[in-house]
Design an enzyme around this catalytic site. Structure first.
Site, PDB file in Angstrom:
ATOM      1  N   CYS A  50      -6.238 -20.569   7.224  1.00 21.15           N
ATOM      2  CA  CYS A  50      -4.949 -20.012   6.808  1.00 21.15           C
ATOM      3  C   CYS A  50      -3.902 -20.239   7.896  1.00 21.15           C
ATOM      4  CB  CYS A  50      -5.066 -18.517   6.547  1.00 21.15           C
ATOM      5  SG  CYS A  50      -6.343 -18.067   5.387  1.00 21.15           S
ATOM      6  N   ASP A 449      -6.596  11.587  -8.815  1.00 15.46           N
ATOM      7  CA  ASP A 449      -5.559  11.244  -9.777  1.00 15.46           C
ATOM      8  C   ASP A 449      -6.225  10.292 -10.778  1.00 15.46           C
ATOM      9  OD1 ASP A 449      -2.986  10.673 -10.880  1.00 15.46           O
ATOM     10  OD2 ASP A 449      -3.080   8.759  -9.811  1.00 15.46           O
ATOM     11  N   ASP A 624      -2.716   7.739  -5.905  1.00 18.08           N
ATOM     12  CA  ASP A 624      -1.993   6.528  -5.537  1.00 18.08           C
ATOM     13  C   ASP A 624      -0.498   6.593  -5.812  1.00 18.08           C
ATOM     14  OD1 ASP A 624      -2.281   6.379  -8.336  1.00 18.08           O
ATOM     15  OD2 ASP A 624      -1.783   4.255  -8.225  1.00 18.08           O
ATOM     16  N   ASP A 628       1.899  11.574  -6.630  1.00 17.82           N
ATOM     17  CA  ASP A 628       0.784  12.233  -5.945  1.00 17.82           C
ATOM     18  C   ASP A 628       1.094  12.513  -4.481  1.00 17.82           C
ATOM     19  OD1 ASP A 628      -0.908  11.985  -8.173  1.00 17.82           O
ATOM     20  OD2 ASP A 628      -1.305   9.906  -7.638  1.00 17.82           O
TER      21      ASP A 628
END
Lengths: 761, 51
Positions: A50, A449, A624, A628
Site C-alpha cells: 500500500c 442499541d 452506534d 446513543d
C-alpha cells in the site's frame, strides 16, 4: 499483495466528491518556508504494498512534493509545490489505485509532543541508570576511600540533572494530586526518588559509604518504561479512531445572493443562508430543503437504516447523509444550535452524571501510601528509642521509603493494560483508556442499541436465490451506479451469488427520491420505488414490472452466540432502540432475548441506563448512532463499532473494527483475565514488601539490596503481565503446561538415547 | 588509579554520544512510523533517506 484486497473495493458511486480548495486549505498547515503541507487520512493503508502504491500514485503528480505515507497512523503527508491548490487530481490519483482519502480536522494534525518528551526522558534515564550502575558495581566490589568518593561524585553529577529532567513526568501529577488533597501513585514515587537522591547527596558530601543514586535512577527508568508504554497504547487507539471518516463536515458551500458559491467553515454558517449539498455530502447544520429531491440516510439521527425521501419543505438534521441528488437547503440554525451540538450538550451532561470512578492504581495508592509513610515514621521513632542516634534513625526511615517505593505497584497496572490492549488490538478492538478495562471487568448488565449495533445497519436482499439471474444482473448493473443502500445491497447480492451485472447499459440516470433508470438493448429499464406503493424495490421494463426485491437488515455476525455467551456469564442483556416496538421485538426474538424496549428517544435511553445504575448494576452500553451518544457517556463503560458517529467514538471506552459482535465477549474475557493478573501483580508487590520492609526497618537495606530488590520485583511483575498473551485461561496452568512440555521433551530425548527418564529428572 | 582519570571520561563520553544519537534520531522523526519502517526495509526500489 493479498492484504491489499480491501483497497480495490472502493465504490465508484461513493467517490465522486472532492473537497473544495477552501476545505483543503482549512485543514492544511502553512510551513515556515511558505509551502503548504496537507495531511490526508487513508484508512485502507495496510502494508508495504500500500505504501508503494500510494506514494507512487502521488509522486507521479507534478503539483506535489515529498509524499510520505505513515503506516502507523494510516496517513499520507505531502507538500504543494505552488499556492495553486487543487485536490481533484490528488483524490483521483488515490482512488485510481483503490484508496479512499479523507481530510482530517486541523486539530487532529497537531503532533503529539507528550510521546516525544516521554521518549526523551526515558533515553536520559536509561543512559544515567546504565552509567551509575557501572560505577555502583565498582563501589559494591570494594572501591573505598578516595575512589569511592570520586565514583559517588560522578554518580551525583549524572543523577541530579537526570532526576530533575526525567522525574518531572512524576513530580507534576504528584503536585497536582497534593494540591487537590488526594494521593495517587505518583506521590510515593516522587517522594522515594527525591529522598533517595537527597540522602545520597548528603552522604556523598560527608564521605559516607552508601549512596542510593543507582536506586533512584533505576527506579525512574523502570517507571518511565511503564508510563511510556501506557501512553503509546492510548495514542495508538486515538490515532486509529481519528483516522476513520468523520461525520461532522468542516464546512459548507454557501450560495450567495448573486448565485456565487463559496465554501465557508462551519462556524461561519448562519441561519437563513442557502447551502448547496452535493450527493454524498453530510448535512452540516439543521436545515429545510428549498430545491431538489433526494434520498437521505438519517441513520445517524434516528437509528433507522431505511433512507427517507427529501423534497421541498423537508426538515433535515445536521449529520444526515445526502445520498442521491443535489439539494439546495436553507440553514435553520447555526452550527452551535444544531442537532449535533444539542447531542454534544446532552453528552456533556451525561458524562458529568456518570458514576465517578477512581483508577485501581490510585485506590491502591490511597491504601498503600499511608501504610508506607507510617512504617517509615515508626522506623524512625523505633531507632530513636533504641539507639538515640538521629542520623542512623533518619537513614533507616528513608531506606524504608526507598525500598517500599511502589516500583512494582506502579508497573503492575499499566503493564497489564498495555499487554491487554495489544491483545485486543489484534482482535480488532481498540482500547481508548485503561480504566475502561477495569470497569469492563465489573460489568453485569449489557445494553445494546439495535440498528447498526445488533444489526449491521445495512439492508440485505431477502431470498436472493429466488430471483432470476438475468433480472438480478440487470438490477445489479443499475444498482452499482447509485449510492442508495438498496441499490448497493442488490449489487452485493449479485456478487455473492456469482451473477455478473449485465454490460451495455447506457444513458443511466438517477432520479432522486424515485430510483435509477438506464437503457439496455434499446429498452428502458427502471429500478426504484414501487409504483403501486409498498416496501421494496421494483425492476420495470417500460411499464412491465419484472420483479420486486425486498430487503431486511441483517444481524451482525455472531450476534446470538454473543448474547448467549454473555448470559451464561450471568451478564444480563437488553435492547434499547429508537426503532418501532414491533421491529425491536422481532430482533429480540431472533436473538433469544426477552428484555427489550422500543420507541425510545435519546433522553429515555439515558434514563434507563441511569435507572439500572441506581439499582447497583454496572452497565456496558453498546451503541452506534448519534442518538446513543449521550447514553454511551452515561453508562459505566461503552463500546461502539468503528462505523459509529465520531462523537460516539469519542465518548466510548472501546471501539471495535470488525463486523462480528463477538468483540463484546472477547473484550469482557480479556478484561476479566487482565483484572486477575493485576490482582496477582498486587499480591506479588505485597509479598515483596513483606520481605523487604523488615530488612529496611532493621537497617540492612544497603544500596545493593535496594537495587536488587527493586529490579527483581519489577521484572517479576512484567513477566507475570506477559502471561496474558498466552492462550491458557487459568492461572499457573501455563507454567504447568511448560513443565509438562519440558518433561515430555526430556522424556522423549531420553527415550531416543535409551536412558531412563527418571534418572535425569 | 590514574587510569580512571581518562577511562571514566571516555566511558561517559561514549555513553553521552549514544544518548545524543538517539535524541537526534527521535527529533528527526525516525520513530514516527515504526510499522512503515518495517515494511520499507523490504522495499527494493526506494531510497532509504529519512524524511
Amino acid at each position: 499483495m493479498s492484504c491489499c484486497a480491501g483497497g480495490t473495493t472502493v465504490n465508484a458511486a461513493a467517490s465522486t466528491d472532492v473537497p473544495s480548495r477552501d476545505a483543503v486549505l482549512h485543514s492544511s498547515q502553512k510551513l515556515d518556508d511558505g509551502r503548504i503541507r496537507t495531511v490526508l487520512a487513508v484508512p485502507d493503508i495496510h502494508c508495504g504494498g500500500c505504501i508503494r502504491k500510494v506514494e507512487g500514485a502521488l509522486s507521479a503528480l507534478r503539483e506535489l512534493e515529498e509524499p510520505r505515507v505513515n503506516l502507523s497512523t494510516k496517513r499520507v503527508v505531502f507538500h504543494w509545490k505552488e499556492d495553486d491548490i487543487d485536490a481533484v487530481p490528488v483524490f483521483a490519483a488515490l482512488r485510481r489505485v483503490g484508496y479512499e482519502p479523507n481530510l482530517i480536522s486541523p486539530d487532529a494534525i497537531v503532533v503529539d509532543d507528550t510521546r516525544k518528551s516521554l521518549f526523551r526522558a526515558l533515553a536520559v534515564a536509561g543512559f544515567a541508570a546504565g552509567n551509575i550502575m557501572l560505577l555502583s558495581v565498582s563501589v559494591w566490589s570494594g572501591a573505598d576511600a578516595a575512589t569511592r568518593d570520586l565514583f559517588h561524585w560522578i554518580s551525583a553529577l549524572i543523577a541530579i540533572p537526570t532526576v530533575g529532567y526525567a522525574g518531572r513526568v512524576f513530580f507534576r501529577p504528584a503536585l497536582r494530586a497534593l494540591a487537590a488533597r488526594s494521593l495517587n501513585m505518583d506521590v510515593p514515587i516522587s517522594l522515594a526518588i527525591l529522598l533517595a537522591t537527597g540522602m545520597s547527596i548528603f552522604e556523598t558530601w560527608n564521605h559516607g559509604a552508601h549512596a542510593y543514586f543507582d536506586a533512584s535512577v533505576t527506579l525512574l527508568f523502570f517507571l518511565l518504561i511503564g508510563r511510556t508504554l501506557d501512553h503509546m497504547m492510548r495514542e495508538r487507539a486515538r490515532d486509529a479512531v481519528a483516522g476513520l471518516a468523520r461525520i461532522t463536515p468542516d464546512g459548507a458551500t454557501v450560495i450567495g445572493e448573486d448565485g456565487s458559491r463559496h465554501w465557508h467553515p462551519l462556524d461561519e454558517v448562519e441561519a437563513g443562508m442557502c447551502l448547496h449539498i452535493a450527493a454524498g455530502d453530510r448535512i452540516p447544520v439543521d436545515a429545510t430543503v428549498r430545491e431538489g429531491k433526494s434520498d437521505i440516510d438519517a441513520a445517524i439521527a434516528t437509528g433507522e437504516s431505511v433512507p427517507i425521501t427529501a423534497q421541498e419543505g423537508t426538515t433535515l438534521s445536521a449529520g444526515m447523509l445526502n445520498l442521491t441528488g443535489p439539494l439546495v437547503v436553507e440553514a435553520a440554525k447555526a452550527a452551535k444550535d444544531s442537532f449535533l451540538s444539542e447531542m454534544l450538550r446532552m453528552l456533556d451532561a451525561a458524562e458529568g452524571g456518570a458514576p465517578a470512578y477512581r483508577k485501581l492504581a490510585d485506590r491502591a495508592a490511597a491504601v498503600y501510601a499511608p501504610v508506607v509513610h507510617l512504617a517509615a515514621l515508626f522506623t524512625f521513632l523505633g531507632w530513636i528509642w533504641v539507639t538515640g542516634d538521629w542520623r542512623q534513625s533518619l537513614f533507616s526511615a528513608i531506606a524504608v521509603l526507598i525500598i517500599t517505593c511502589p516500583c512494582a505497584l506502579g508497573l503492575a497496572v499499566p503493564i497489564v493494560q498495555v499487554v491487554a490492549a495489544s491483545r485486543l488490538f489484534r482482535k480488532g478492538i481498540m482500547l481508548r483508556d485503561g480504566t475502561a478495562l477495569e470497569k469492563l471487568a465489573q460489568v453485569d448488565h449489557v445494553v445494546f442499541d439495535k440498528t447498526g449495533t445488533l444489526t449491521v445497519g445495512m439492508p440485505r436482499l431477502q431470498d436472493a436465490g429466488k430471483h432470476g439471474s438475468r433480472v438480478l444482473g440487470i438490477a445489479a448493473a443499475l444498482g452499482t451506479n447509485s449510492r442508495h443502500p438498496y441499490s448497493q445491497a442488490l449489487a452485493q447480492a449479485a456478487g455473492e451469488n456469482n451473477i455478473r451485472p449485465v454490460v451495455g447499459l447506457t444513458d443511466v440516470r438517477e432520479i432522486p427520491g424515485e430510483g435509477i433508470e438506464g437503457t439496455l438493448d434499446g429498452e428502458r429499464y427502471f429500478l426504484g420505488r414501487s409504483a403501486a406503493g409498498g416496501n421494496g424495490v421494483e425492476l420495470r421494463r417500460g411499464d412491465d414490472v419484472l420483479d420486486l426485491f425486498r430487503f431486511e437488515d441483517r444481524m451482525r455476525a455472531n450476534a446470538s452466540e454473543t448474547i448467549s455467551a454473555l448470559e451464561q456469564q450471568d451478564i444480563a442483556c437488553e435492547i434499547l432502540s429508537g426503532d418501532n416496538g414491533e421491529t425491536v421485538a422481532q430482533a429480540a426474538q431472533a436473538l433469544g432475548m426477552t428484555d427489550w424496549r422500543g420507541d425510545l428517544r435519546p433522553a429515555d435511553k439515558i434514563a434507563r441506563v441511569q435507572a439500572l445504575q441506581s439499582m447497583g448494576h454496572k452497565v456496558l452500553m453498546v451503541g452506534d448512532g448519534l442518538n446513543d451518544t449521550p447514553s454511551l457517556a452515561a453508562a459505566d463503560v461503552s463500546m461502539v463499532p468503528s462505523k459509529a458517529a465520531d462523537i460516539g467514538r469519542q465518548a466510548a471506552g472501546l471501539v471495535f473494527l470488525h463486523e462480528g459482535l463477538d468483540a463484546v465477549t472477547s473484550a469482557v474475557t480479556v478484561a476479566h483475565r487482565a483484572q486477575a493478573l493485576i490482582r496477582q501483580n498486587f499480591a506479588l508487590a505485597v509479598l515483596y514488601n513483606i520481605i523487604a520492609i523488615p530488612l529496611a526497618v532493621l537497617g540492612y537495606a544497603s544500596p545493593l539490596v535496594a537495587a536488587l530488590a527493586m529490579s527483581g520485583s519489577s521484572i517479576v511483575v512484567i513477566l507475570n503481565a506477559l502471561r496474558l498473551n498466552e492462550a491458557a485461561s487459568t492461572p499457573f496452568s501455563s507454567i504447568g503446561a511448560w513443565l509438562t512440555r519440558r518433561g515430555a521433551r526430556r522424556a522423549s530425548g531420553n527415550a531416543r538415547h535409551g536412558k531412563h527418564g527418571v534418572a535425569t529428572l | 588509579m590514574n587510569v580512571l582519570l581518562f577511562l571514566i571520561p571516555t566511558a561517559l563520553f561514549l555513553g553521552a554520544l549514544g544518548l545524543a544519537a538517539f535524541l537526534w534520531s527521535l527529533k528527526s522523526g525516525q520513530y514516527s512510523d515504526l510499522d512503515g519502517a518495517a515494511w520499507r526495509a523490504l522495499n527494493d526500489d526506494e531510497d532509504d533517506k529519512p524524511l
